[in-house]
Design an enzyme around this catalytic site. Structure first.
Site, PDB file in Angstrom:
ATOM      1  N   ILE A 133       0.825  -1.203   0.000  1.00 20.35           N
ATOM      2  CA  ILE A 133       0.000   0.000   0.000  1.00 20.35           C
ATOM      3  C   ILE A 133       0.864   1.259   0.000  1.00 20.35           C
ATOM      4  O   ILE A 133       0.562   2.224  -0.704  1.00 20.35           O
ATOM      5  CB  ILE A 133      -0.985  -0.003   1.188  1.00 20.35           C
ATOM      6  CG1 ILE A 133      -1.971  -1.170   1.055  1.00 20.35           C
ATOM      7  CG2 ILE A 133      -1.739   1.324   1.273  1.00 20.35           C
ATOM      8  CD1 ILE A 133      -2.788  -1.173  -0.229  1.00 20.35           C
ATOM      9  N   CYS A 162      -9.906  -1.787   2.325  1.00 17.76           N
ATOM     10  CA  CYS A 162     -10.252  -1.743   0.905  1.00 17.76           C
ATOM     11  C   CYS A 162     -11.645  -2.319   0.683  1.00 17.76           C
ATOM     12  O   CYS A 162     -12.428  -1.792  -0.125  1.00 17.76           O
ATOM     13  CB  CYS A 162      -9.221  -2.493   0.070  1.00 17.76           C
ATOM     14  SG  CYS A 162      -8.893  -4.191   0.610  1.00 17.76           S
TER      15      CYS A 162
END
Length: 338
Positions: free
Chosen positions: A14, A152
């Protein structure tokens, strides 16, 4: 308006994808990165090359202990303790906490010692307020020093659930995310004392798992608290996942009517967060999609006017990382108005 100066703590999946997105984001400039486990030359290599997202669109070089990206110097720190990172040296006022380790308010607040003003955790948090773009970001009032961008999956599910609940009322529902494997899984069978199934080879198995994503929707949409829960099924793909949301609704509607409602929201207030497709897509078609949630019109079904299954795709790396930055930009705008 001058770009918002941002630091990234943790240069894993990420962290690096947030950096790549920041290069394309008009309001953001990454000025510093911290990762105690890699040296600068290796950080440059990992930023430049990516098996899922391809070659970095720009120039990546090394200058001593720092990175140079598209001609701009990015300070590179290797501190283990967030309190030791001198963010103030670079002017970084906002920090993306993407290690997956410092996910509580107390731990993430350590970044403030080095000069950061606000911290956005790129993961769910047990106690930091959670915000999902398109759902509840307007609740941010500037008072919290540490906030979470949720997960997410929550970013995919919450906008869709919001549209359905606002228009039809969700009585109850179950969610399954068919989720690509992640870095925490094993390439071959290995020890995993807390999750025995999770220790099995990621590329060889379909692995049932747990997720708090559906319950977290109740935190960002209080009206749905206690009405949704869900599970995850990890599958042998490297990136892109899909949510299956099955709900019972109060106000009866045909699948076609529900589809039109979702399309209207995606073309209107949720544009850039929620999208839709009527094409015969598969997961790889969603690679690099910047939306949080892409509703698949052809994949859903209804049993009757009060019981429906909705399917929505998400690039669990790229789309989520873009939302981290959008939330950060929103937070900075609110802070500037105070």
């Amino acid at each position: 308006m001058a770009p918002i100066k941002v630091g990234i703590n943790g240069f894993g999946r990420i962290g690096r994808i947030v950096f790549r997105n920041a290069v394309e984001h008009p309001d953001i400039e990454v000025v510093a990165v911290n990762d105690p486990f890699i040296e600068t030359t290796y950080a440059a290599y990992m930023l430049k090359y990516d098996s899922s997202h391809g070659l970095f669109k720009g120039e990546v070089e090394v200058d001593g202990k720092d990175l140079v990206v598209n001609g701009k110097k990015v300070r590179f720190y290797t501190e283990r303790n967030p309190a030791d990172i001198k963010w103030s040296e670079t002017g970084a006022e906002y920090v993306v906490e993407s290690t997956g380790v410092f996910t509580t308010t107390e731990k993430a607040k350590a970044h403030l010692v080095g000069g950061a003003k606000k911290v956005i955790i790129s993961a769910p948090s047990a106690d930091a307020p959670m915000y999902v773009m398109g759902v509840n970001e307007s609740d941010y009032d500037g008072s919290a020093d540490v906030i979470s961008n949720a997960s997410c999956t929550t970013n995919c599910l919450a906008p869709l659930a919001k549209v359905i609940n606002d228009n039809y009322g969700i009585v109850e529902g179950l969610m399954t995310t068919v989720h690509s494997y992640t870095a925490t899984q094993k390439t071959v069978d290995g020890p995993s004392a807390k999750d025995w199934r999770g220790g099995r080879g990621a590329a060889q198995n379909i692995i049932p798992s747990s997720t708090g994503a559906a319950k977290a929707v109740g935190k960002v949409i209080p009206a749905l608290n206690g009405k949704l829960t869900g599970m995850s099924i990890r599958v042998p793909t490297a990136n892109v996942s899909v949510v299956d949301l099955t709900v019972r609704i109060e106000k009866g509607a045909s699948y076609e009517e529900i589809t039109e409602t979702i399309k209207k929201a995606a073309d209107g207030p949720l544009k850039g967060v929620l999208a839709y497709t009527g094409d015969d897509v598969v997961s790889s078609d969603m690679l690099g999609n910047t939306n949080s949630s892409i509703f698949d019109i052809k994949a859903g079904i209804s049993l009757n006017k009060n019981f429906v299954k909705l399917v929505s795709w998400y690039d669990n790396e790229w789309g989520y990382s873009r939302r981290v930055l959008d939330l950060l930009a929103h937070v900075a705008k609110v802070d500037a108005s105070k």
